[in-house]
Design a protein around this motif. Structure first.
Motif, mmCIF file in Angstrom:
data_model
loop_
_atom_site.group_PDB
_atom_site.id
_atom_site.type_symbol
_atom_site.label_atom_id
_atom_site.label_comp_id
_atom_site.label_asym_id
_atom_site.label_seq_id
_atom_site.Cartn_x
_atom_site.Cartn_y
_atom_site.Cartn_z
ATOM 1 N N MET A 73 0.822 -1.201 0.000
ATOM 2 C CA MET A 73 0.000 0.000 0.000
ATOM 3 C C MET A 73 0.862 1.261 0.000
ATOM 4 O O MET A 73 0.594 2.232 -0.711
ATOM 5 N N ALA A 74 1.925 1.235 0.817
ATOM 6 C CA ALA A 74 2.848 2.377 0.848
ATOM 7 C C ALA A 74 3.499 2.565 -0.518
ATOM 8 O O ALA A 74 3.668 3.691 -0.996
ATOM 9 N N PHE A 75 3.846 1.442 -1.156
ATOM 10 C CA PHE A 75 4.485 1.521 -2.473
ATOM 11 C C PHE A 75 3.541 2.131 -3.505
ATOM 12 O O PHE A 75 3.963 2.892 -4.383
ATOM 13 N N SER A 76 2.247 1.810 -3.400
ATOM 14 C CA SER A 76 1.286 2.372 -4.354
ATOM 15 C C SER A 76 1.215 3.892 -4.197
ATOM 16 O O SER A 76 1.135 4.632 -5.181
ATOM 17 N N SER A 77 1.260 4.361 -2.939
ATOM 18 C CA SER A 77 1.250 5.806 -2.700
ATOM 19 C C SER A 77 2.512 6.459 -3.241
ATOM 20 O O SER A 77 2.472 7.523 -3.856
ATOM 21 N N ILE A 78 3.644 5.783 -3.019
ATOM 22 C CA ILE A 78 4.927 6.298 -3.508
ATOM 23 C C ILE A 78 4.922 6.371 -5.029
ATOM 24 O O ILE A 78 5.417 7.329 -5.628
ATOM 25 N N SER A 79 4.351 5.351 -5.672
ATOM 26 C CA SER A 79 4.339 5.325 -7.136
ATOM 27 C C SER A 79 3.491 6.458 -7.704
ATOM 28 O O SER A 79 3.843 7.063 -8.722
ATOM 29 N N VAL A 80 2.369 6.790 -7.029
ATOM 30 C CA VAL A 80 1.530 7.895 -7.480
ATOM 31 C C VAL A 80 2.252 9.228 -7.299
ATOM 32 O O VAL A 80 2.238 10.089 -8.186
ATOM 33 N N VAL A 81 2.896 9.391 -6.154
ATOM 34 C CA VAL A 81 3.668 10.618 -5.914
ATOM 35 C C VAL A 81 4.790 10.746 -6.942
ATOM 36 O O VAL A 81 5.027 11.812 -7.514
ATOM 37 N N GLY A 82 5.482 9.610 -7.186
ATOM 38 C CA GLY A 82 6.561 9.623 -8.188
ATOM 39 C C GLY A 82 6.049 9.951 -9.573
ATOM 40 O O GLY A 82 6.689 10.698 -10.332
ATOM 41 N N SER A 83 4.882 9.414 -9.909
ATOM 42 C CA SER A 83 4.274 9.704 -11.208
ATOM 43 C C SER A 83 4.001 11.196 -11.345
ATOM 44 O O SER A 83 4.264 11.798 -12.396
ATOM 45 N N SER A 84 3.492 11.815 -10.276
ATOM 46 C CA SER A 84 3.219 13.256 -10.306
ATOM 47 C C SER A 84 4.508 14.057 -10.441
ATOM 48 O O SER A 84 4.577 15.037 -11.186
ATOM 49 N N LEU A 85 5.543 13.628 -9.722
ATOM 50 C CA LEU A 85 6.820 14.348 -9.772
ATOM 51 C C LEU A 85 7.450 14.304 -11.161
ATOM 52 O O LEU A 85 8.231 15.192 -11.531
ATOM 53 N N LEU A 86 7.109 13.272 -11.936
ATOM 54 C CA LEU A 86 7.649 13.171 -13.297
ATOM 55 C C LEU A 86 7.151 14.293 -14.196
ATOM 56 O O LEU A 86 7.711 14.526 -15.277
ATOM 57 N N LEU A 87 6.110 15.012 -13.759
ATOM 58 C CA LEU A 87 5.643 16.172 -14.521
ATOM 59 C C LEU A 87 6.742 17.226 -14.636
ATOM 60 O O LEU A 87 6.756 18.035 -15.565
ATOM 61 N N ASN A 88 7.654 17.210 -13.662
ATOM 62 C CA ASN A 88 8.774 18.159 -13.711
ATOM 63 C C ASN A 88 9.719 17.858 -14.863
ATOM 64 O O ASN A 88 10.516 18.715 -15.256
ATOM 65 N N LYS A 89 9.641 16.647 -15.388
ATOM 66 C CA LYS A 89 10.562 16.229 -16.453
ATOM 67 C C LYS A 89 9.895 16.204 -17.828
ATOM 68 O O LYS A 89 10.568 15.975 -18.833
ATOM 69 N N THR A 90 8.576 16.408 -17.877
ATOM 70 C CA THR A 90 7.895 16.326 -19.167
ATOM 71 C C THR A 90 8.337 17.462 -20.076
ATOM 72 O O THR A 90 8.578 18.581 -19.629
ATOM 73 N N LYS A 91 8.425 17.153 -21.350
ATOM 74 C CA LYS A 91 8.856 18.149 -22.327
ATOM 75 C C LYS A 91 7.641 18.860 -22.913
ATOM 76 O O LYS A 91 6.651 18.236 -23.254
ATOM 77 N N ILE A 92 7.752 20.173 -23.005
ATOM 78 C CA ILE A 92 6.705 20.975 -23.634
ATOM 79 C C ILE A 92 7.227 21.414 -24.989
ATOM 80 O O ILE A 92 8.227 22.135 -25.083
ATOM 81 N N ALA A 93 6.554 20.952 -26.049
ATOM 82 C CA ALA A 93 7.023 21.256 -27.407
ATOM 83 C C ALA A 93 6.961 22.756 -27.659
ATOM 84 O O ALA A 93 5.990 23.423 -27.315
ATOM 85 N N ASP A 94 8.006 23.302 -28.253
ATOM 86 C CA ASP A 94 8.046 24.721 -28.622
ATOM 87 C C ASP A 94 7.991 24.800 -30.139
ATOM 88 O O ASP A 94 8.973 25.090 -30.807
ATOM 89 N N ASP A 95 6.788 24.499 -30.673
ATOM 90 C CA ASP A 95 6.622 24.360 -32.125
ATOM 91 C C ASP A 95 7.115 25.589 -32.860
ATOM 92 O O ASP A 95 6.840 26.707 -32.458
#
Length: 637
Positions: A615-637
């Motif tokens: 259960m703790a791991f599932s919470s960690i995975s969701v938090v980690g998934s959200s933190l990955l937003l910091n790494k997402t690339k925004i296209a500058d067309d």
């Protein structure tokens, strides 16, 4: 006591049970291990688990059930059964109650840390403020503490220094690094009349600016406040997760009871094993990850957006913008630079500009400012006017030297004579994307003034990027159709709505909403109703405060590509919320059957402590998934 302190206390108290579990692998038993486990687990229950019990009981009294209900039941069952078992000389499992608490608190600590990091990342901007600045006092510049700076003060900034507060340059020029506020990496050239933002860095020149905003009114303070509000807001999809939790918790309790009855009564397993299966179901089903899915993504997404110069005001915007199909742009100051210039005059230039500038001198319309500026450049003196009247959407009327004068568009000249040559010239200029102002005197048009407001350099690029995302750009303007079409063609907009009076902009937005959800991008006071009417209002940061207040998204930079970045980041954040919800739910769907012992025939089981870890791991995975937003690339067309 904070989650962090509760976690560390519980972890330290669980160390003897960890040692015992390792010792059992080597057939070693800790002397008095039951009493040690009892004392350690009791301390963990009092300081670590009791707040969950308290929350769960409060929910129960209100005829409700929450995530803490499952944690409370799971730990209480494991603890109190073990106390009973110890005094009746049966097998105990204090470690289950202890480790469930430790792992739940681990998830809470990581969530708390992520929240603090997301908030402090924006609040750290305030630490960039200078402590003092050189302010003009008694005809000389002296160092003054930041809190003593007042609106109207003159502040000097030397190369390498930071701008203290917001203001307007009155002397000198320089290039300024505004990246920490606007997200723009390239330094911006500033000169007399340009605005400066507090906490930005002066690169190479010395200048003096007049203070316009201090304290909480500065752009930096407003950005921090907006992001704080956004991070604590809820997207409408959060209501769905709340509904799921309200149904899910009672359903899990029923499943746990059925699991116990099946194993103990029907299968004939021992009471302890049946209880362990039931407890595992309760623990692993705790929908903590479900509760984290939305707020963590919103916190990270809005903080990341702020660093890019895009301020998302609330979670609702993130959801609505996913359904937007049409993006409507105001023309002046949004698609165009908003700094119109006189390019041509037809008629006696001096007379035409004298008459026009005399009337426009008391007007604040951008076209009026262009005319008065041209008159000043040519050293033309204005005349006194009487009976000045502004006619909204048409122009102005007044009396000069006893004669009626009008200055405005062709809606104002119904009773005025105009030559065919002037009509032809007007059509030619309008086809060149120039706005034509007509000057009338004594019931006759005496001249034409052509004014042009050039499109922003990246307008075409932004429109093209929106089209790639299957979004339809539309231009809305009060200009006549010829001028509007010419600008639209230049920037790549095929749908142009022209001749719209300021008060009618909101009505046009409502008409478009009958077909699709609409986003409106504007920057002026007369854009506020349209910004509020649209499904998503996007306010340009260079605009007025009322426009910014009306927008659901605020662009710090006066950059049309910011619209693309705002839409991209909003969609990525909302898609991450949906991804988080999917994993949180699929985890429970898979985990509950395993915990209930359905796969025990093949040796696949889940003890309560392992269920707590999962259960703790599932919470960690969701938090980690959200933190990955910091790494997402925004296209500058």
């Amino acid at each position: 006591m904070s989650y962090t302190k509760r976690f560390w206390l519980s972890l330290i108290m669980s160390i003897p049970m960890m040692i015992q579990m390792i010792g059992m692998l080597f057939n070693w038993m800790m002397p008095g291990h039951n009493w040690i486990a009892f004392i350690a687990t009791t301390i963990i229950m009092i300081f670590g688990a009791f707040p969950f019990w308290k929350s769960g009981w409060a929910a129960f009294k209100n005829h409700n059930a929450n995530m803490d209900t499952l944690i409370a039941i799971g730990t209480a069952v494991a603890y109190f059964y073990s106390v009973f078992a110890m005094f009746t000389h049966r097998a105990v499992f204090f470690e289950s109650a202890a480790f469930i608490t430790v792992f739940v608190l681990l998830g809470q600590v990581l969530e708390e840390k992520m929240r603090n990091n997301a908030s402090s990342a924006v609040e750290k901007l305030l630490d960039l403020q200078v402590k003092d600045a050189e302010v003009l006092r008694n005809n000389e510049f002296v160092k003054v503490p930041l809190e003593e700076i007042k609106i109207g003060d003159m502040v000097r900034v030397k190369p390498g220094e930071k701008v203290a507060v917001d203001g307007e340059i009155s002397e000198g020029s320089s290039t300024i690094d505004e990246s920490m506020v606007t997200g723009e990496s390239m330094p911006v050239t500033k000169s007399m009349g340009d605005k400066v933002i507090g906490s930005t860095i002066n690169k190479n020149g010395t200048f003096v600016f007049k203070v316009e905003k201090i304290g909480s009114e500065t752009m930096l303070s407003q950005i921090v406040e907006l992001v704080k509000k956004a991070q604590t807001s809820h997207a409408p999809i959060q209501k769905l997760t709340d509904k799921i939790s309200n149904i899910f918790v009672p359903a899990v309790l029923i499943i746990a009871i059925v699991t116990f009855i099946v194993w103990y009564v029907l299968v004939g397993d021992t009471f302890v094993n049946a209880l362990l299966y039931a407890t595992s179901v309760i623990v692993i089903a705790c929908p903590c990850a479900l509760g984290l899915a939305t707020p963590t993504a919103i916190m990270v997404g809005t903080a990341r957006s702020a660093k890019m110069g895009v301020l998302i005001k609330n979670g609702e915007v993130l959801e609505v913008i996913n359904d937007v199909k049409t993006v409507v742009f105001d023309k002046t100051g949004t698609i165009t630079e908003g700094i119109p210039k006189v390019t041509n005059v037809d008629g006696d230039e001096k007379e035409v500009l004298t008459v026009a500038a005399s009337l426009e001198a008391v007007s604040e319309h951008p076209l009026a400012l262009a005319i008065t500026k041209k008159a000043k450049e040519l050293a033309i003196k204005t005349q006194s006017v009487e009976g000045f009247t502004a006619i909204e959407g048409k122009g102005v009327r007044a009396t000069v030297a006893g004669q009626e004068i009008i200055v405005g568009n062709n809606k104002l000249i119904e009773n005025y004579q105009i030559t065919d040559e002037m009509k032809k010239q007007m059509n030619t200029w309008q086809a060149e994307a120039k706005t034509v102002v007509l000057v009338g005197k004594a019931q006759k048009i005496i001249g034409l003034i052509a004014i042009q407001d050039a499109p922003k350099k990246n307008a075409f690029k932004a429109m093209n990027a929106l089209k790639k995302r299957d979004l339809q750009p539309v231009m809305l303007t009060g200009d006549n159709q010829l001028v509007a079409d010419a600008i639209g063609q230049e920037v790549g907009i095929s749908q142009v709505i022209a001749d719209v009076l300021p008060q009618d902009k909101a009505d046009q937005i409502s008409s478009l909403q009958a077909q699709n959800k609409v986003a409106f991008v504007g920057d002026g006071i007369n854009d506020a109703p349209a910004l509020s009417t649209a499904d998503v209002g996007i306010a340009m940061g260079s605009g007025t405060d009322i426009a910014i207040e009306s927008g659901g998204i605020v662009l710090v930079q006066n950059d049309l590509m910011g619209v693309v970045r705002a839409i991209d980041m909003s969609k990525k954040t909302f898609n991450r919320i949906k991804l988080n919800l999917f994993w949180a739910l699929i985890y429970n769907v898979i985990g509950i059957p395993v915990a209930a012992g359905l796969f025990s025939v093949w040796g696949i089981t889940l003890s309560p402590e392992l269920a707590g870890l999962a259960m703790a791991f599932s919470s960690i995975s969701v938090v980690g998934s959200s933190l990955l937003l910091n790494k997402t690339k925004i296209a500058d067309d």
